[in-house]
Design a protein around this motif. Structure first.
Motif, PDB file in Angstrom:
ATOM      1  N   GLU A  92      31.528  48.558  64.853  1.00 16.51           N
ATOM      2  CA  GLU A  92      30.733  47.902  64.695  1.00 16.51           C
ATOM      3  C   GLU A  92      29.551  48.930  64.269  1.00 16.51           C
ATOM      4  O   GLU A  92      29.398  50.436  64.594  1.00 16.51           O
ATOM      5  N   PRO A  93      28.983  48.881  62.246  1.00 18.45           N
ATOM      6  CA  PRO A  93      28.428  49.722  61.718  1.00 18.45           C
ATOM      7  C   PRO A  93      26.797  49.744  62.372  1.00 18.45           C
ATOM      8  O   PRO A  93      26.265  47.992  63.014  1.00 18.45           O
ATOM      9  N   VAL A  94      26.166  50.479  62.517  1.00 25.43           N
ATOM     10  CA  VAL A  94      24.336  50.865  62.581  1.00 25.43           C
ATOM     11  C   VAL A  94      23.758  50.648  61.534  1.00 25.43           C
ATOM     12  O   VAL A  94      23.551  50.581  60.963  1.00 25.43           O
ATOM     13  N   PRO A  95      22.817  49.571  62.220  1.00 30.14           N
ATOM     14  CA  PRO A  95      21.981  48.883  60.239  1.00 30.14           C
ATOM     15  C   PRO A  95      20.702  49.618  60.104  1.00 30.14           C
ATOM     16  O   PRO A  95      20.779  50.545  61.528  1.00 30.14           O
ATOM     17  N   PRO A  96      20.495  50.279  59.029  1.00 32.06           N
ATOM     18  CA  PRO A  96      19.350  50.951  59.044  1.00 32.06           C
ATOM     19  C   PRO A  96      18.398  50.703  59.960  1.00 32.06           C
ATOM     20  O   PRO A  96      17.397  51.641  59.183  1.00 32.06           O
ATOM     21  N   PHE A  97      17.833  49.067  59.458  1.00 34.91           N
ATOM     22  CA  PHE A  97      16.492  48.321  60.162  1.00 34.91           C
ATOM     23  C   PHE A  97      17.398  47.719  61.678  1.00 34.91           C
ATOM     24  O   PHE A  97      18.120  47.247  61.431  1.00 34.91           O
ATOM     25  N   ASP A  98      15.939  47.206  62.159  1.00 33.35           N
ATOM     26  CA  ASP A  98      15.756  46.596  62.837  1.00 33.35           C
ATOM     27  C   ASP A  98      16.543  44.848  61.938  1.00 33.35           C
ATOM     28  O   ASP A  98      14.603  44.423  62.155  1.00 33.35           O
ATOM     29  N   PRO A  99      17.798  43.841  62.326  1.00 28.95           N
ATOM     30  CA  PRO A  99      17.571  42.867  61.874  1.00 28.95           C
ATOM     31  C   PRO A  99      17.372  42.262  62.820  1.00 28.95           C
ATOM     32  O   PRO A  99      16.836  42.413  63.913  1.00 28.95           O
ATOM     33  N   PRO A 100      16.977  40.437  62.272  1.00 23.74           N
ATOM     34  CA  PRO A 100      16.830  39.072  63.127  1.00 23.74           C
ATOM     35  C   PRO A 100      17.707  39.133  64.188  1.00 23.74           C
ATOM     36  O   PRO A 100      18.652  39.449  64.080  1.00 23.74           O
ATOM     37  N   GLU A 101      16.895  38.645  65.401  1.00 24.25           N
ATOM     38  CA  GLU A 101      18.260  37.767  66.253  1.00 24.25           C
ATOM     39  C   GLU A 101      19.220  37.251  65.692  1.00 24.25           C
ATOM     40  O   GLU A 101      19.161  36.009  64.946  1.00 24.25           O
ATOM     41  N   PRO A 102      20.475  37.413  65.216  1.00 25.24           N
ATOM     42  CA  PRO A 102      21.647  36.535  64.738  1.00 25.24           C
ATOM     43  C   PRO A 102      21.893  34.827  65.767  1.00 25.24           C
ATOM     44  O   PRO A 102      21.309  35.054  66.214  1.00 25.24           O
ATOM     45  N   THR A 103      22.037  34.391  64.728  1.00 30.67           N
ATOM     46  CA  THR A 103      22.618  32.784  64.823  1.00 30.67           C
ATOM     47  C   THR A 103      23.615  33.100  66.413  1.00 30.67           C
ATOM     48  O   THR A 103      23.258  32.486  67.615  1.00 30.67           O
ATOM     49  N   ARG A 104      24.239  33.331  65.684  1.00 30.36           N
ATOM     50  CA  ARG A 104      25.201  34.380  66.666  1.00 30.36           C
ATOM     51  C   ARG A 104      26.254  35.105  66.375  1.00 30.36           C
ATOM     52  O   ARG A 104      26.010  36.391  65.306  1.00 30.36           O
ATOM     53  N   ARG A 105      27.025  35.959  67.266  1.00 22.80           N
ATOM     54  CA  ARG A 105      27.823  37.014  67.099  1.00 22.80           C
ATOM     55  C   ARG A 105      29.047  36.610  66.790  1.00 22.80           C
ATOM     56  O   ARG A 105      29.868  36.007  67.737  1.00 22.80           O
ATOM     57  N   GLY A 106      29.635  36.895  65.256  1.00 19.69           N
ATOM     58  CA  GLY A 106      30.943  36.728  64.953  1.00 19.69           C
ATOM     59  C   GLY A 106      32.149  37.567  65.543  1.00 19.69           C
ATOM     60  O   GLY A 106      32.108  38.408  66.206  1.00 19.69           O
ATOM     61  N   ASP A 107      33.175  36.671  66.391  1.00 22.16           N
ATOM     62  CA  ASP A 107      34.207  37.706  66.939  1.00 22.16           C
ATOM     63  C   ASP A 107      35.502  38.242  65.810  1.00 22.16           C
ATOM     64  O   ASP A 107      36.631  38.335  65.986  1.00 22.16           O
ATOM     65  N   THR A 108      35.769  37.891  64.394  1.00 24.48           N
ATOM     66  CA  THR A 108      36.559  38.300  63.148  1.00 24.48           C
ATOM     67  C   THR A 108      36.027  39.402  62.528  1.00 24.48           C
ATOM     68  O   THR A 108      36.208  38.698  60.990  1.00 24.48           O
ATOM     69  N   THR A 109      35.632  40.385  62.760  1.00 24.13           N
ATOM     70  CA  THR A 109      35.196  41.589  62.539  1.00 24.13           C
ATOM     71  C   THR A 109      35.784  42.560  61.635  1.00 24.13           C
ATOM     72  O   THR A 109      35.663  43.246  60.765  1.00 24.13           O
ATOM     73  N   TRP A 110      37.242  41.974  61.409  1.00 24.17           N
ATOM     74  CA  TRP A 110      38.322  42.497  60.915  1.00 24.17           C
ATOM     75  C   TRP A 110      38.602  41.981  59.621  1.00 24.17           C
ATOM     76  O   TRP A 110      39.203  42.650  58.925  1.00 24.17           O
ATOM     77  N   LEU A 111      37.564  41.051  59.718  1.00 21.52           N
ATOM     78  CA  LEU A 111      38.425  40.632  57.700  1.00 21.52           C
ATOM     79  C   LEU A 111      37.453  41.394  56.788  1.00 21.52           C
ATOM     80  O   LEU A 111      37.216  41.745  56.999  1.00 21.52           O
TER      81      LEU A 111
END
Length: 335
Positions: A92-111
């Protein structure tokens, strides 16, 4: 396929083997991609398939066509890859800023996206008469993403039957099971796919390369590169999604997407985005490069793929891999 070519390949003639298999290389890669959802994994499994075919050629009895035999090997190699390694999730990449809370966390990150240039000549081998999905529909991101939620054998069964049109008997032979089992797996797969997939009426999607598609893509690119968050939001449907594989963060609806883009635009500051038109999964796409103020070199920043509906954008899929622009043949030199 001539018997002479087959005999020469069995005798160890590598050129003859290439003559046997090269006509099917592109469609086999696409087949593996549909099941695995990852172009990187699909290319790995394609190589494994060809090695297995070379080593097993003496056992090819010729009762089925070379194409069907290769699909059998490729499908089972895909299933082996999923079984042996589970799902090879990218870090999982580490964002360079603090993103807002997502609506959900996806589970097909290999796409991963699939370049349209790799689709050339795949249609030379027409699908069988029992197909249910148009060739374009069966490579769109929504379809491939939905397949990732099916149990592997169900996904393979659906692709072989409903996308490629192999008969029930052929699929049963490929997967080493009975026709009854294939019929049951197919019915369950169809039901699951319908539940997971958001289907857009083809009549509501601009034709590929049409003036409507180009106009909407250009408006998005202009707003995105200039940091015009409101301009991007006006182009979205009310139920739009922003997803960013391999990051799991997913944002639903214009307000949530606007919150993320606002934070991103603030972090970006005076740096500029350069977007280069391309195509992925038969959809309009934009290669991303980020340029420092006054800089001549643009750093790769992923690939945007747009899912359109009428005159709006239903999904923005921002693939974050740095190697994606290169894979799509897009230069990093700022223009």
């Amino acid at each position: 396929m001539s018997q002479d070519t087959l005999d020469r390949a069995r005798a160890g003639d590598e050129q003859a083997f290439r003559e046997l298999t090269e006509p099917y290389r592109r469609e086999l890669r696409l087949h593996c991609y549909r099941i695995l959802g990852s172009l990187t994994d699909a290319e790995d499994v394609l190589q494994e398939t060809l090695i297995a075919a070379w080593r097993g050629l003496t056992g090819f009895a010729g009762r089925a066509s070379v194409r069907t035999w290769l699909y059998r090997i490729a499908t089972n190699r895909c299933l082996n890859a999923l079984r042996e390694a589970g799902r090879r999730r990218p870090p999982e990449p580490v964002p360079p800023f603090d993103p807002p809370e997502p609506t959900r966390r996806g589970d097909t990150t290999w796409l991963q996206p699939y370049p349209d240039t790799m689709l050339d000549r795949v249609a030379d081998h027409a699908p069988g008469p029992e197909t249910r999905y148009h060739s374009r529909e069966a490579v769109e991101l929504a379809f491939v993403a939905a397949l990732q939620h099916l149990p592997p054998r169900q996904a393979a069964t659906l692709v072989l039957r409903d996308v490629l049109g192999f008969s029930t008997a052929e699929v049963a032979d490929m997967l080493g099971t009975s026709a009854t089992a294939i019929k049951g797996a197919l019915q369950r797969a169809r039901t699951r796919l319908d539940q997971r997939r958001h289907t857009i009426d083809p009549e509501r999607v601009p034709l590929p390369g049409s003036p409507e598609e180009r106009h909407l893509t250009r408006r998005f690119a202009d707003a995105f590169t200039s940091g015009d968050v409101d301009g991007v939001v006006t182009l979205l449907t009310d139920d739009a999604w922003l997803v960013m594989p391999p990051a799991p963060h997913e944002y639903h609806g214009p307000p949530a997407i606007a919150a993320f883009l606002t934070m991103f635009t603030t972090w970006r500051g005076r740096r500029r985005f350069r977007l280069t038109p391309t195509r992925a999964n038969t959809q309009p796409a934009l290669g991303c490069h980020l340029t420092e103020p006054g800089g001549s070199t643009a750093h790769p920043a992923g690939l945007l793929v747009l899912t359109l509906e009428v005159d709006r954008i239903r999904t923005v899929t921002w693939f974050l891999g740095d190697d994606l622009p290169r894979r799509f043949g897009l230069s990093g030199t700022a223009g």
